[in-house]
Design a protein around this motif. Sequence first.
Motif, PDB file in Angstrom:
ATOM      1  N   ARG A   6     -39.447  46.937  43.022  1.00 58.47           N
ATOM      2  CA  ARG A   6     -38.228  47.859  43.072  1.00 58.47           C
ATOM      3  C   ARG A   6     -38.557  49.084  43.846  1.00 58.47           C
ATOM      4  O   ARG A   6     -39.499  49.689  43.688  1.00 58.47           O
ATOM      5  CB  ARG A   6     -37.767  48.027  41.535  1.00 58.47           C
ATOM      6  CG  ARG A   6     -37.171  46.861  41.029  1.00 58.47           C
ATOM      7  CD  ARG A   6     -36.390  47.280  40.129  1.00 58.47           C
ATOM      8  NE  ARG A   6     -35.577  45.995  39.595  1.00 58.47           N
ATOM      9  CZ  ARG A   6     -34.333  46.048  38.787  1.00 58.47           C
ATOM     10  NH1 ARG A   6     -33.806  47.013  38.300  1.00 58.47           N
ATOM     11  NH2 ARG A   6     -33.807  44.849  38.537  1.00 58.47           N
ATOM     12  N   PHE A  10     -34.201  55.360  40.723  1.00 61.25           N
ATOM     13  CA  PHE A  10     -32.810  54.429  40.488  1.00 61.25           C
ATOM     14  C   PHE A  10     -31.947  54.048  41.557  1.00 61.25           C
ATOM     15  O   PHE A  10     -31.611  55.306  42.418  1.00 61.25           O
ATOM     16  CB  PHE A  10     -32.016  55.331  39.332  1.00 61.25           C
ATOM     17  CG  PHE A  10     -30.823  54.509  38.638  1.00 61.25           C
ATOM     18  CD1 PHE A  10     -30.970  53.699  38.003  1.00 61.25           C
ATOM     19  CD2 PHE A  10     -29.398  54.848  39.461  1.00 61.25           C
ATOM     20  CE1 PHE A  10     -29.733  52.948  37.410  1.00 61.25           C
ATOM     21  CE2 PHE A  10     -28.417  54.018  39.144  1.00 61.25           C
ATOM     22  CZ  PHE A  10     -28.719  53.201  38.222  1.00 61.25           C
ATOM     23  N   SER A  11     -31.923  53.086  41.899  1.00 60.37           N
ATOM     24  CA  SER A  11     -31.309  52.622  43.102  1.00 60.37           C
ATOM     25  C   SER A  11     -30.207  51.453  42.952  1.00 60.37           C
ATOM     26  O   SER A  11     -30.060  50.702  42.021  1.00 60.37           O
ATOM     27  CB  SER A  11     -32.336  51.855  43.948  1.00 60.37           C
ATOM     28  OG  SER A  11     -33.122  52.667  44.301  1.00 60.37           O
ATOM     29  N   TYR A 114     -29.511  59.951  43.043  1.00 56.51           N
ATOM     30  CA  TYR A 114     -29.986  58.753  42.929  1.00 56.51           C
ATOM     31  C   TYR A 114     -29.788  58.201  44.335  1.00 56.51           C
ATOM     32  O   TYR A 114     -29.316  58.810  45.089  1.00 56.51           O
ATOM     33  CB  TYR A 114     -29.213  57.875  41.910  1.00 56.51           C
ATOM     34  CG  TYR A 114     -27.917  57.971  42.022  1.00 56.51           C
ATOM     35  CD1 TYR A 114     -27.081  56.956  42.677  1.00 56.51           C
ATOM     36  CD2 TYR A 114     -27.145  58.942  41.327  1.00 56.51           C
ATOM     37  CE1 TYR A 114     -25.914  56.878  42.903  1.00 56.51           C
ATOM     38  CE2 TYR A 114     -25.692  58.984  41.492  1.00 56.51           C
ATOM     39  CZ  TYR A 114     -25.143  58.005  42.392  1.00 56.51           C
ATOM     40  OH  TYR A 114     -23.785  58.064  42.421  1.00 56.51           O
ATOM     41  N   ALA A 133     -31.432  48.582  41.078  1.00 54.01           N
ATOM     42  CA  ALA A 133     -31.313  48.588  39.529  1.00 54.01           C
ATOM     43  C   ALA A 133     -29.623  48.208  39.150  1.00 54.01           C
ATOM     44  O   ALA A 133     -29.526  47.604  38.273  1.00 54.01           O
ATOM     45  CB  ALA A 133     -31.508  49.950  38.809  1.00 54.01           C
ATOM     46  N   ARG A 134     -28.906  48.179  40.381  1.00 53.66           N
ATOM     47  CA  ARG A 134     -27.655  47.877  40.031  1.00 53.66           C
ATOM     48  C   ARG A 134     -26.918  47.832  41.214  1.00 53.66           C
ATOM     49  O   ARG A 134     -27.158  47.810  42.252  1.00 53.66           O
ATOM     50  CB  ARG A 134     -26.941  49.136  39.546  1.00 53.66           C
ATOM     51  CG  ARG A 134     -25.692  48.828  38.377  1.00 53.66           C
ATOM     52  CD  ARG A 134     -25.447  49.888  37.505  1.00 53.66           C
ATOM     53  NE  ARG A 134     -24.148  49.416  36.643  1.00 53.66           N
ATOM     54  CZ  ARG A 134     -24.369  48.889  35.472  1.00 53.66           C
ATOM     55  NH1 ARG A 134     -25.535  48.604  34.901  1.00 53.66           N
ATOM     56  NH2 ARG A 134     -23.362  48.544  34.759  1.00 53.66           N
ATOM     57  N   TYR A 201     -24.189  56.565  36.880  1.00 52.17           N
ATOM     58  CA  TYR A 201     -25.610  56.337  37.546  1.00 52.17           C
ATOM     59  C   TYR A 201     -26.299  57.405  37.545  1.00 52.17           C
ATOM     60  O   TYR A 201     -27.605  57.374  37.258  1.00 52.17           O
ATOM     61  CB  TYR A 201     -25.293  56.370  39.209  1.00 52.17           C
ATOM     62  CG  TYR A 201     -24.499  54.886  39.366  1.00 52.17           C
ATOM     63  CD1 TYR A 201     -24.327  53.769  38.810  1.00 52.17           C
ATOM     64  CD2 TYR A 201     -23.638  54.895  40.756  1.00 52.17           C
ATOM     65  CE1 TYR A 201     -23.873  52.789  39.295  1.00 52.17           C
ATOM     66  CE2 TYR A 201     -23.067  53.703  40.928  1.00 52.17           C
ATOM     67  CZ  TYR A 201     -22.925  52.538  39.965  1.00 52.17           C
ATOM     68  OH  TYR A 201     -22.058  51.523  40.416  1.00 52.17           O
ATOM     69  N   LYS A 208     -34.125  57.025  33.619  1.00 52.29           N
ATOM     70  CA  LYS A 208     -35.229  55.693  34.146  1.00 52.29           C
ATOM     71  C   LYS A 208     -36.567  56.420  33.847  1.00 52.29           C
ATOM     72  O   LYS A 208     -36.725  57.648  33.936  1.00 52.29           O
ATOM     73  CB  LYS A 208     -34.755  55.809  35.456  1.00 52.29           C
ATOM     74  CG  LYS A 208     -35.883  54.696  36.397  1.00 52.29           C
ATOM     75  CD  LYS A 208     -35.272  54.690  37.776  1.00 52.29           C
ATOM     76  CE  LYS A 208     -36.105  53.357  38.563  1.00 52.29           C
ATOM     77  NZ  LYS A 208     -37.384  53.396  38.451  1.00 52.29           N
TER      78      LYS A 208
END
Length: 208
Positions: A6, A10-11, A114, A133-134, A201, A208
Motif C-alpha cells: 500500500r 492514507f490513500s 492525504y 485504504a478507501r 478522510y 493512520k
Amino acid sequence: MNELARFDRFSVGLTGGIGSGKSTVADLFAAQGAAVVDTDLIAHQLTAVGGPAIAPIKQAFGASVILPSGAMNRAAMRERVFVDPDAKKQLEAILHPLIRSTTQQAAEQAQGDYLLFVIPLLVESGFWKQRLARVLTVDCSEEVQIRRVMQRNMLTEQQVRAIMATQATRTARLEAADDVISNESDTTALLPQVLRLHELYVSMAKAK
C-alpha cells in the motif's frame, strides 16, 4: 516497487465512468487540501510530444498512430484498440508500468492532507484497489453519462456507448466503493458531499 504494498500515506482512489464528473470532484477535494494525483493526466503526459511512451508505441503500432506533432493520435489509437483486443493488451503493456511508476513518483512528492488518486479504471484493474485504504465512486445514471460525453467530446451516442462497454458497469463500481458521491445534475450538490468526505478522510489520515 512492491506491487502488493500500500502507499505509505492514507490513500483514496477516486473512480467513476466516463462523464461521471471525476475531474470536477477531484478539483473540489484539491481545494480542500487533498493531494490529488490524476492517473489519466499522467497517461496523457506519457503520450504527449516527447513522452516516454511515444517511442515504444510507435515501434509497436507504427507511425499511423503518431500525430505530425509527435504526440499519440488518441482518436486513431482508440479506434484500433476497440476493434482489436490484442492491440489493447499491447498498449496496456506499454502504458500501465509507466503510469504506475510515474504515479508512485508523484505520490512521493505530493503535498496535502492525504493522497487522492483519480483512477478511471480502478475497478477494472487488479492493481490499484489493494494499494488503497478507501475507494470513492462518483456516480450518475448512464443517460447522464451519455449526454455529458456527447456534449463534451462531440461524439455520437453509439460512440459513447462503445466506450462505456469497455468500462466496468455502474453496479460494479458501486459494489467496489466504500464511499459514493452522486453527480446526477446540479454541481452545487457536490460540495457538501465533498466536505463531508474530506473531513472523514482527514480524520482517518490522522489515525493512520
